[in-house]
Write a protein that holds these residues in place. Structure first.
Motif, mmCIF file in Angstrom:
data_model
loop_
_atom_site.group_PDB
_atom_site.id
_atom_site.type_symbol
_atom_site.label_atom_id
_atom_site.label_comp_id
_atom_site.label_asym_id
_atom_site.label_seq_id
_atom_site.Cartn_x
_atom_site.Cartn_y
_atom_site.Cartn_z
ATOM 1 N N GLU A 124 -0.898 1.072 -3.304
ATOM 2 C CA GLU A 124 0.365 0.776 -4.003
ATOM 3 C C GLU A 124 0.157 -0.190 -5.169
ATOM 4 O OE1 GLU A 124 4.040 1.349 -3.452
ATOM 5 O OE2 GLU A 124 3.231 3.232 -2.720
ATOM 6 N N ARG A 125 -0.921 0.048 -5.913
ATOM 7 C CA ARG A 125 -1.215 -0.804 -7.061
ATOM 8 C C ARG A 125 -1.668 0.059 -8.251
ATOM 9 N NH1 ARG A 125 1.129 -3.818 -4.617
ATOM 10 N NH2 ARG A 125 0.697 -5.930 -3.932
ATOM 11 N N PRO A 126 -1.618 -0.494 -9.475
ATOM 12 C CA PRO A 126 -2.127 0.257 -10.630
ATOM 13 C C PRO A 126 -3.624 0.562 -10.500
ATOM 14 C CG PRO A 126 -0.803 -1.596 -11.360
ATOM 15 C CD PRO A 126 -1.024 -1.773 -9.879
ATOM 16 N N HIS A 165 0.985 2.772 -10.860
ATOM 17 C CA HIS A 165 1.145 3.716 -9.758
ATOM 18 C C HIS A 165 2.607 4.141 -9.648
ATOM 19 C CE1 HIS A 165 2.367 -0.159 -8.275
ATOM 20 N NE2 HIS A 165 2.976 0.425 -7.257
ATOM 21 N N ILE A 166 2.834 5.206 -8.918
ATOM 22 C CA ILE A 166 4.203 5.631 -8.622
ATOM 23 C C ILE A 166 4.573 4.997 -7.292
ATOM 24 C CG2 ILE A 166 5.664 7.601 -8.049
ATOM 25 C CD1 ILE A 166 3.765 9.254 -9.899
ATOM 26 N N SER A 167 5.586 4.169 -7.332
ATOM 27 C CA SER A 167 5.957 3.454 -6.118
ATOM 28 C C SER A 167 6.560 4.416 -5.097
ATOM 29 C CB SER A 167 6.971 2.366 -6.476
ATOM 30 O OG SER A 167 7.387 1.737 -5.302
#
Lengths: 195, 252
Positions: free
Chosen positions: B225-227, B248-250
């Motif tokens: 859950e991170r870039p 990222h797409i949350s």
């Protein structure tokens, strides 16, 4: 042949208004038949008339960029116009031309049943606002606000913004269109909170 | 008056570098510094992606820079100009007060002059992310992987652990999966402090695969859950390269 292909074929044979006399190619629209997002512009320009495809000139490049910005590709959305043939010298479409042509758009909306419609420019926004029973004053007054409406019996989110062609002459409009479209981007796709 | 003059010996690679930037932003500011070389850091308008460039002086065969300067360049136009330079071995850049002069000599001399604006000074600021998993791979395989994934959807889920990296796309259209395992010819190295998994927009990853045409290696770093960070090293010189960050797409 699916419904969109049938509509496209009818558009190619259409003689409902005088624009068929001056057009090179009608531009029915293109994209996914199950698109979640539909982009509706005003009318084809010179490049679109040459190629028979919507938004292929400089404004089209910008639209492609905007679609990419929301994490999608042109193939995944549906792109069309209220009027499917080029008005001579890129003049605004006349009310009677919109009247004659818009049943094609209505049928495209019904066939696709999109979740979101992005109306590009005042003509498409004015038409869709009317269909939704909303009052349209000016594009500047309504742009950037997502409204939940019922159009042709479908519940859709309508996002009006400026026409991408307007950004070619006015950089301030470009950033407003970007700002509007970013509202469609998925939550979380933003690097700034890590900077 | 020439403020800075640099010569890059590989025209093809230089075109690839400029295209890598142009894929993300239209316009950006280059820092030209006698000690640091050429640097760039630009966030794209949607704030989903960032591109950075680090080209230390050693990357250039000639590097004549007296003092630090910041120049704003239209990279779309710069890219178009470089596409006209075919078969040339080297590209020379001269930064003048209001012009960037791009020249090359192959069968004859070509010169282009692009408008240049004085840029705002900036510091290289990168997203603060603790990356937990990394993949080093033959970058030439990346465009093919992205092409396979794009067939089936628009978002890719990337999972990396100590043994493998899995790229998976699922949509109404179907599913596509690519697995790179330690020991595969395309994998140079793979390691993980803890298994990581995040989802990213494929359209951006597609753009970020561009440098694979001119650079042989890519290092991909992720966390859950991170870039993501992607680094294409250039010229075997420490730090030199093209860096991308992608939000990222949350899924929360």
């Amino acid at each position: 042949m699916n419904e969109l292909e049938i509509i496209a074929e009818e558009v190619r044979r259409c003689r409902r208004c005088s624009l068929h006399k001056t057009r090179k190619n009608p531009v029915p629209g293109e994209g996914a038949e199950d698109a979640e997002i539909m982009f509706v512009g005003e009318a084809p320009g010179r490049n679109e008339d040459e190629q028979g495809k919507p938004f292929v000139g400089a404004a089209g490049e910008f639209l492609t960029e905007l679609i990419s910005m929301i994490g999608m590709t042109r193939d995944e959305v549906f792109i069309t116009n209220v009027v499917k043939c080029r008005p001579p010298h890129n003049r605004d479409p006349k009310p009677e031309e919109i009247e004659a042509c818009s049943p094609f758009l209505d049928r495209q909306i019904k066939a696709i049943s999109p979740r979101i419609i992005v109306s590009l420019g005042r003509h498409s926004t004015s038409y869709l606002f009317r269909k939704a029973g909303l009052e349209f004053r000016s594009i500047g007054a309504v742009r950037g606000r997502i409204v939940e409406v019922e159009i042709l019996g479908l519940s859709v989110k309508l996002l009006p913004t400026y026409h991408p062609a307007a950004s070619l002459y006015n950089p301030a409009v470009r950033s407003k269109i970007v700002e509007d479209l970013l509202k469609l981007r998925r939550e979380g796709t933003d690097l700034t909170k890590y900077l | 008056m020439v403020c800075a003059e640099v010569l890059f010996d590989d025209a093809k690679l230089f075109k690839g570098i400029v295209s890598a930037i142009s894929a993300i932003v239209d316009e950006a500011t280059l820092k030209v510094d006698p000690n640091e070389g050429l640097k760039l850091s630009a966030l794209e308008p949607a704030k989903t992606a960032m591109v950075q460039l680090i080209l230390p002086p050693d990357v250039f065969s000639e590097f004549k820079v007296e003092s630090e300067g910041y120049y704003t360049v239209n990279f779309k136009d710069f890219e178009k100009v470089l596409k006209r330079i075919r078969g040339a071995n080297s590209v020379k850049l001269e930064f003048m007060e209001s012009r960037l002069v791009v020249s090359s000599i192959a069968d004859y001399r070509k010169t282009f002059r692009l408008p240049l604006l004085v840029g705002e000074p900036f510091e290289m600021k990168s997203p603060k992310v603790e990356f937990k998993s990394r993949l080093r791979m033959d970058s030439r395989k990346l465009p093919e992987i992205v092409g396979d994934l794009k067939l089936m959807g628009s978002d890719v889920r990337i999972a990396i652990d100590n043994e493998k990296a899995v790229f998976r796309v699922e949509s109404d259209r179907g599913e596509s999966e690519t697995v790179l395992t330690r020991g595969d010819p395309a994998v140079m190295d793979i390691w993980s402090d803890e298994p990581s998994e995040s989802m990213y927009p494929l359209s951006y990853l597609d753009k970020m695969a561009g440098p694979a045409k001119v650079v042989g290696e890519v290092r991909m770093e992720i966390s859950t859950e991170r870039p993501m960070k992607m680094f294409y090293p250039i010229g075997g010189i420490s730090e030199a390269g093209i860096i991308y960050y992608l939000a990222h797409i949350s899924e929360k």
